[in-house]
Design a protein around this motif. Sequence first.
Motif, mmCIF file in Angstrom:
data_model
loop_
_atom_site.group_PDB
_atom_site.id
_atom_site.type_symbol
_atom_site.label_atom_id
_atom_site.label_comp_id
_atom_site.label_asym_id
_atom_site.label_seq_id
_atom_site.Cartn_x
_atom_site.Cartn_y
_atom_site.Cartn_z
ATOM 1 N N ASP A 1 0.840 -1.107 -0.048
ATOM 2 C CA ASP A 1 -0.010 -0.034 -0.052
ATOM 3 C C ASP A 1 1.024 1.098 -0.171
ATOM 4 O OD1 ASP A 1 0.794 0.382 2.613
ATOM 5 O OD2 ASP A 1 -0.965 -0.503 3.516
ATOM 6 N N ALA A 2 0.445 2.190 0.368
ATOM 7 C CA ALA A 2 1.012 3.765 0.138
ATOM 8 C C ALA A 2 2.412 3.580 1.020
ATOM 9 C CB ALA A 2 0.463 4.930 0.482
ATOM 10 N N THR A 3 2.436 2.793 2.233
ATOM 11 C CA THR A 3 3.553 2.822 3.025
ATOM 12 C C THR A 3 4.176 1.357 3.445
ATOM 13 O OG1 THR A 3 1.908 2.814 4.834
ATOM 14 C CG2 THR A 3 2.613 4.691 4.415
ATOM 15 N N THR B 1 4.930 10.330 -1.636
ATOM 16 C CA THR B 1 4.228 9.985 -0.855
ATOM 17 C C THR B 1 3.460 8.435 -0.883
ATOM 18 O OG1 THR B 1 2.234 10.827 -2.564
ATOM 19 C CG2 THR B 1 2.916 12.166 -0.453
ATOM 20 N N ASP B 2 3.876 7.604 -1.902
ATOM 21 C CA ASP B 2 3.519 6.338 -1.991
ATOM 22 C C ASP B 2 4.805 5.499 -2.295
ATOM 23 O OD1 ASP B 2 2.445 3.664 -3.125
ATOM 24 O OD2 ASP B 2 0.592 4.932 -3.582
ATOM 25 N N ARG C 1 4.961 2.612 -3.395
ATOM 26 C CA ARG C 1 4.960 1.849 -4.710
ATOM 27 C C ARG C 1 5.650 2.580 -5.842
ATOM 28 N NH1 ARG C 1 -1.314 0.530 -3.284
ATOM 29 N NH2 ARG C 1 -1.191 2.658 -3.102
#
Length: 363
Positions: free
Chosen positions: A223-225, A347-348, A350
């Motif tokens: 996921d984003a983190t 911020t992500d 991925r």
Amino acid sequence: MSLVEFLSSLDSLAEQAQAAFASASSADALEAARVEFLGAKGGRLRKVQQGLGKVDKADKPAAGKRFNEVKQLVETAFAAAQEQAKDGGETASEAFDVSVPGEPVCIGRLHPITQTIREMKDIMGRLGFTAVEGPEIEDDWHNFEALNIPLSHPARDPLDNFYLGEAASAAAESDSPLLLRSQTSTVQIRVMEACVAATPAGESPPPVRIISLGRVYRPDTADATHYPMFHQIEGLLVDRGVTMADLKSVLRLFFQSYFGSDGEKGEHTDDMHVRFRPSFFPFTEPSVEVDMNWTDGAGKTGWMEMGGAGMVDPNVLRAVGYDPEEVTGFAFGLGVERICMRQHGITDIRDLYQNDVRFLSQF
Ligand code: DAH
């Protein structure tokens, strides 16, 4: 004339004609070769054709058929030579416009994580830490046992680790499972073991001051983190009289140096601090979570969790052959992605691993 003689004269003519067309270096030379071989009146092909009349009657169909094939071959060779002269000949080079802009040369660049890793090595190198590497496939001893993580500890759960082998759950319970390392703390063990192994009997092993940077693996859903593979920087210092004040100073210097002066990377480092919050890790006692404070230069500030740290647990020192009565040590482990993302405003997580050059070429 026998058929054999006729056919061999045809073949050698075809060969000579092809060679002459291919080696003609100008339009005039090509035209001369054309007249020599394909000329309607005195051309050599024409002459061979006249020989056809002298071939035995029974062989005529075969001879005629081959003559037609060779004629076509020679004509095709001429057409090809003519075409090539048009493309690459004098006329084309005369038309070359040197003022036309060239194709841009595309130079690659280092991945942002690689850039971050290199800079971290640089900073820690100036603080006297040597960068070492460890294997990404680890055994139970280095990933858990020697780090004071007992068999019953939830960190060993097959759901939280990439055990290797056919049946992961069986592997986790086997005597010495292999897994993709879940943390770079494994390298602490490897380095201290190597130091002890190199120490003559009866002497004390040397002090240690290392960092290790590399990939670690955990079966997290992306996921984003989170990402199932990410990087950590691990630090270890073992010597006489090492204290937690040393740990905090080193971490503060590290963050200050990394984020640069005058907010080069968006931070104002003069008032950059490190905060410790009590925590627990099996391999450190006491253990802390490491937070870094940040300010956006416009008065907004906050704390951000960067990783874990602590004083090396005496059990760990004993496991590898250091005497906890003689030396103490500190260790820390920080997330490389988190620091890199903070620096660039990514911020992500991925985005770092989708390999879209339009994204990556910004850094
Ligand atoms: N290995 C820990 C993790 O992956 C991070 C860590 C905590 C490393 C404390 C250390 C330490 O060296 O002292 O969560």
